[in-house]
Design a protein around this motif. Structure first.
Motif, PDB file in Angstrom:
ATOM      1  N   ALA A  64       0.835  -1.206   0.000  1.00  0.00           N
ATOM      2  CA  ALA A  64       0.000   0.000   0.000  1.00  0.00           C
ATOM      3  C   ALA A  64       0.868   1.253   0.000  1.00  0.00           C
ATOM      4  O   ALA A  64       0.540   2.244  -0.660  1.00  0.00           O
ATOM      5  N   TYR A  65       1.976   1.218   0.728  1.00  0.00           N
ATOM      6  CA  TYR A  65       2.854   2.383   0.742  1.00  0.00           C
ATOM      7  C   TYR A  65       3.450   2.635  -0.642  1.00  0.00           C
ATOM      8  O   TYR A  65       3.455   3.756  -1.122  1.00  0.00           O
ATOM      9  N   ILE A  66       3.954   1.594  -1.288  1.00  0.00           N
ATOM     10  CA  ILE A  66       4.570   1.739  -2.605  1.00  0.00           C
ATOM     11  C   ILE A  66       3.539   2.205  -3.627  1.00  0.00           C
ATOM     12  O   ILE A  66       3.840   3.009  -4.509  1.00  0.00           O
ATOM     13  N   ALA A  67       2.299   1.732  -3.501  1.00  0.00           N
ATOM     14  CA  ALA A  67       1.245   2.124  -4.445  1.00  0.00           C
ATOM     15  C   ALA A  67       0.935   3.611  -4.354  1.00  0.00           C
ATOM     16  O   ALA A  67       0.659   4.250  -5.371  1.00  0.00           O
ATOM     17  N   VAL A 120      14.714  -7.394   8.235  1.00  0.00           N
ATOM     18  CA  VAL A 120      15.072  -7.930   6.918  1.00  0.00           C
ATOM     19  C   VAL A 120      13.814  -8.335   6.149  1.00  0.00           C
ATOM     20  O   VAL A 120      13.708  -8.090   4.941  1.00  0.00           O
ATOM     21  N   GLU A 121      12.865  -8.921   6.830  1.00  0.00           N
ATOM     22  CA  GLU A 121      11.603  -9.324   6.182  1.00  0.00           C
ATOM     23  C   GLU A 121      10.854  -8.106   5.646  1.00  0.00           C
ATOM     24  O   GLU A 121      10.346  -8.119   4.519  1.00  0.00           O
ATOM     25  N   LYS A 132      11.201  -4.052  -1.039  1.00  0.00           N
ATOM     26  CA  LYS A 132      11.906  -4.211  -2.322  1.00  0.00           C
ATOM     27  C   LYS A 132      11.050  -4.974  -3.320  1.00  0.00           C
ATOM     28  O   LYS A 132      10.996  -4.622  -4.501  1.00  0.00           O
ATOM     29  N   ALA A 133      10.339  -6.019  -2.847  1.00  0.00           N
ATOM     30  CA  ALA A 133       9.488  -6.805  -3.740  1.00  0.00           C
ATOM     31  C   ALA A 133       8.316  -5.978  -4.248  1.00  0.00           C
ATOM     32  O   ALA A 133       7.832  -6.188  -5.366  1.00  0.00           O
TER      33      ALA A 133
END
Length: 131
Positions: A81-84, A108-109, A115-116
């Motif tokens: 949601a953040y990347i969108a 790390v997760e 990144k994904a």
């Protein structure tokens, strides 16, 4: 019978201190050159004191709390949601403020999920202790 006298061979041994003096001299030259690379600060400059500043996260940073929840501007959000909703510049360089108590596995997760989802570089915002 004639006896032959052998000539006593004397070998001139060099003192081992000569090699030590050469090494010390080369080290001295190295440190003299390496020490002059950075110009010293001017005597009348006083550096900024950051001891009194509060450690608030930048407003455009994601905050990862100790339980592993990702928050943006005080609201819980997923990496996708953040990347969108993020702009291109926010996606290119993302700031992540992890809580001190968050485990490395969760950090790390979360970074892998970001990144994904399409994040570019992820910068971890930390606190530097000043003397």
């Amino acid at each position: 019978m004639t006896s032959r006298l052998r000539k006593h061979q004397t070998s001139s041994r060099r003192e081992p201190t000569i090699a030590l003096i050469n090494i010390v001299f080369l080290m001295l030259i190295f440190f003299l050159i390496a020490g002059t690379l950075a110009a010293p600060l001017e005597g009348d400059i006083k550096l900024v004191d950051t001891a009194g500043l509060d450690g608030a996260a930048p407003p455009d940073a994601l905050v990862l709390n100790a339980s592993g929840q990702l928050r943006f501007r005080a609201e819980t959000i997923t990496p996708e949601a953040y990347i969108a909703q993020a702009s291109d510049s926010e996606r290119a360089t993302l700031r992540l403020v992890p809580d001190r108590a968050v485990s490395a596995a969760i950090l790390v997760e979360t970074a892998s999920a970001l990144k994904a989802a399409g994040a570019g570089s992820i910068l971890l915002v930390t606190e530097k202790a000043l003397p």
